[in-house]
Design a protein around this motif. Structure first.
Motif, mmCIF file in Angstrom:
data_model
loop_
_atom_site.group_PDB
_atom_site.id
_atom_site.type_symbol
_atom_site.label_atom_id
_atom_site.label_comp_id
_atom_site.label_asym_id
_atom_site.label_seq_id
_atom_site.Cartn_x
_atom_site.Cartn_y
_atom_site.Cartn_z
ATOM 1 N N TYR A 175 0.806 -1.220 0.000
ATOM 2 C CA TYR A 175 0.000 0.000 0.000
ATOM 3 C C TYR A 175 0.841 1.273 0.000
ATOM 4 O O TYR A 175 0.415 2.282 -0.527
ATOM 5 C CB TYR A 175 -0.961 -0.006 1.197
ATOM 6 N N PHE A 176 2.037 1.233 0.578
ATOM 7 C CA PHE A 176 2.874 2.431 0.641
ATOM 8 C C PHE A 176 3.691 2.638 -0.631
ATOM 9 O O PHE A 176 4.345 3.654 -0.792
ATOM 10 C CB PHE A 176 3.826 2.370 1.829
ATOM 11 N N GLU A 177 3.705 1.649 -1.538
ATOM 12 C CA GLU A 177 4.483 1.753 -2.772
ATOM 13 C C GLU A 177 3.906 2.843 -3.664
ATOM 14 O O GLU A 177 2.712 3.102 -3.612
ATOM 15 C CB GLU A 177 4.481 0.408 -3.503
ATOM 16 N N PRO A 178 4.716 3.538 -4.416
ATOM 17 C CA PRO A 178 6.088 3.211 -4.764
ATOM 18 C C PRO A 178 7.130 3.668 -3.748
ATOM 19 O O PRO A 178 8.316 3.482 -3.959
ATOM 20 C CB PRO A 178 6.294 3.923 -6.101
ATOM 21 N N SER A 179 6.736 4.254 -2.637
ATOM 22 C CA SER A 179 7.689 4.642 -1.601
ATOM 23 C C SER A 179 8.227 3.395 -0.908
ATOM 24 O O SER A 179 7.513 2.411 -0.748
ATOM 25 C CB SER A 179 7.003 5.539 -0.568
ATOM 26 N N ASP A 222 -1.926 8.119 -8.325
ATOM 27 C CA ASP A 222 -3.094 7.387 -8.801
ATOM 28 C C ASP A 222 -4.249 8.354 -9.072
ATOM 29 O O ASP A 222 -4.093 9.561 -8.925
ATOM 30 C CB ASP A 222 -3.500 6.303 -7.803
ATOM 31 N N GLU A 223 -5.371 7.822 -9.459
ATOM 32 C CA GLU A 223 -6.574 8.618 -9.697
ATOM 33 C C GLU A 223 -7.322 8.823 -8.385
ATOM 34 O O GLU A 223 -7.174 8.027 -7.448
ATOM 35 C CB GLU A 223 -7.499 7.906 -10.695
ATOM 36 N N ILE A 224 -8.138 9.841 -8.326
ATOM 37 C CA ILE A 224 -8.963 10.077 -7.135
ATOM 38 C C ILE A 224 -9.949 8.924 -6.988
ATOM 39 O O ILE A 224 -10.643 8.550 -7.933
ATOM 40 C CB ILE A 224 -9.717 11.421 -7.240
ATOM 41 N N ALA A 225 -9.982 8.339 -5.801
ATOM 42 C CA ALA A 225 -10.914 7.257 -5.474
ATOM 43 C C ALA A 225 -11.982 7.814 -4.547
ATOM 44 O O ALA A 225 -11.668 8.578 -3.634
ATOM 45 C CB ALA A 225 -10.174 6.103 -4.808
ATOM 46 N N VAL A 226 -13.230 7.417 -4.769
ATOM 47 C CA VAL A 226 -14.343 7.913 -3.971
ATOM 48 C C VAL A 226 -14.981 6.751 -3.216
ATOM 49 O O VAL A 226 -15.311 5.713 -3.802
ATOM 50 C CB VAL A 226 -15.396 8.606 -4.870
ATOM 51 N N TYR A 227 -15.131 6.943 -1.904
ATOM 52 C CA TYR A 227 -15.773 5.967 -1.028
ATOM 53 C C TYR A 227 -16.837 6.689 -0.211
ATOM 54 O O TYR A 227 -16.893 7.918 -0.219
ATOM 55 C CB TYR A 227 -14.748 5.332 -0.069
ATOM 56 N N GLU A 228 -17.637 5.956 0.525
ATOM 57 C CA GLU A 228 -18.685 6.589 1.339
ATOM 58 C C GLU A 228 -18.107 7.507 2.407
ATOM 59 O O GLU A 228 -18.766 8.429 2.860
ATOM 60 C CB GLU A 228 -19.582 5.532 1.990
ATOM 61 N N TYR A 229 -16.863 7.322 2.790
ATOM 62 C CA TYR A 229 -16.238 8.133 3.835
ATOM 63 C C TYR A 229 -15.316 9.217 3.264
ATOM 64 O O TYR A 229 -14.623 9.888 4.009
ATOM 65 C CB TYR A 229 -15.492 7.265 4.851
ATOM 66 N N GLY A 230 -15.302 9.387 1.935
ATOM 67 C CA GLY A 230 -14.551 10.494 1.360
ATOM 68 C C GLY A 230 -13.804 10.151 0.086
ATOM 69 O O GLY A 230 -13.918 9.045 -0.444
ATOM 70 N N LYS A 231 -13.045 11.135 -0.382
ATOM 71 C CA LYS A 231 -12.236 11.002 -1.595
ATOM 72 C C LYS A 231 -10.764 10.913 -1.200
ATOM 73 O O LYS A 231 -10.328 11.591 -0.281
ATOM 74 C CB LYS A 231 -12.422 12.229 -2.493
ATOM 75 N N ARG A 284 3.499 12.010 -4.212
ATOM 76 C CA ARG A 284 4.825 11.788 -3.629
ATOM 77 C C ARG A 284 5.476 13.133 -3.393
ATOM 78 O O ARG A 284 5.363 14.051 -4.205
ATOM 79 C CB ARG A 284 5.671 10.910 -4.531
ATOM 80 N N ASP A 285 6.184 13.223 -2.256
ATOM 81 C CA ASP A 285 6.894 14.466 -1.952
ATOM 82 C C ASP A 285 8.253 14.482 -2.649
ATOM 83 O O ASP A 285 8.586 13.563 -3.419
ATOM 84 C CB ASP A 285 6.988 14.703 -0.440
ATOM 85 N N GLU A 326 11.136 13.800 -1.710
ATOM 86 C CA GLU A 326 12.051 12.695 -1.399
ATOM 87 C C GLU A 326 11.440 11.343 -1.730
ATOM 88 O O GLU A 326 11.971 10.305 -1.361
ATOM 89 C CB GLU A 326 12.463 12.745 0.073
ATOM 90 N N GLY A 327 10.297 11.341 -2.411
ATOM 91 C CA GLY A 327 9.673 10.095 -2.840
ATOM 92 C C GLY A 327 8.738 9.464 -1.838
ATOM 93 O O GLY A 327 8.250 8.354 -2.064
ATOM 94 N N ASN A 328 8.466 10.123 -0.707
ATOM 95 C CA ASN A 328 7.528 9.579 0.276
ATOM 96 C C ASN A 328 6.109 9.639 -0.270
ATOM 97 O O ASN A 328 5.681 10.676 -0.790
ATOM 98 C CB ASN A 328 7.581 10.384 1.577
ATOM 99 N N LYS A 329 5.397 8.545 -0.161
ATOM 100 C CA LYS A 329 4.003 8.519 -0.579
ATOM 101 C C LYS A 329 3.159 9.197 0.494
ATOM 102 O O LYS A 329 3.330 8.953 1.677
ATOM 103 C CB LYS A 329 3.532 7.084 -0.796
ATOM 104 N N ILE A 330 2.262 10.072 0.049
ATOM 105 C CA ILE A 330 1.382 10.820 0.947
ATOM 106 C C ILE A 330 -0.044 10.579 0.477
ATOM 107 O O ILE A 330 -0.326 10.603 -0.725
ATOM 108 C CB ILE A 330 1.700 12.334 0.866
ATOM 109 N N GLU A 331 -0.934 10.367 1.434
ATOM 110 C CA GLU A 331 -2.349 10.185 1.102
ATOM 111 C C GLU A 331 -3.091 11.471 1.424
ATOM 112 O O GLU A 331 -2.962 12.018 2.522
ATOM 113 C CB GLU A 331 -2.920 9.017 1.925
#
Length: 125
Positions: A64-68, A97-106, A111-112, A114-119
């Protein structure tokens, strides 16, 4: 335009998420669910809107954290995810990735520098 409005979650890798959940529940009193623990708060002073920050251990084998390659990922809350993603694209920020929509939000991942994945998360109203 507001960008980040708070921390929506802290996610980290560990060898045994269930054991980690049990340890934190036993020793620190954190009430955990299969998704981690929620720490509730008000959106603003004098607001009726509730929010929460999620604390969640993931298996150390998670993809889940990839590509970081980091052991953690931070989730930031935002107000208007669609508009923010458009601004970030103009600024040359890597959108994972693309914006994903769920009942609890989008949600979307970036990536920042330094390559850290951010949600990024726009909570559902």
């Amino acid at each position: 335009m507001k960008r980040v409005t708070g921390i929506g979650g802290i996610f980290f890798k560990c060898k045994d998420p269930q054991k980690m959940n049990e340890w934190y529940k036993t020793h620190l009193g954190i009430n955990v669910s299969p998704y981690g623990a929620q720490f509730h708060w008000k959106q603003q002073i004098e607001s009726d809107e509730n929010g929460y920050t999620l604390w969640s251990p993931f298996p150390d084998t998670t993809k889940y954290f990839e590509p970081s390659s980091r052991e953690f990922m931070i989730n930031y809350t935002v107000e208007n995810l669609v508009a923010l993603v458009e601004e970030l694209k103009k600024e040359g920020v890597e959108i994972v990735d693309e914006i994903a929509v769920y009942e609890y939000g989008k949600f979307v991942h970036i990536r920042d520098c330094e390559g850290n994945k951010i949600e990024l998360w726009e909570p559902a109203k």
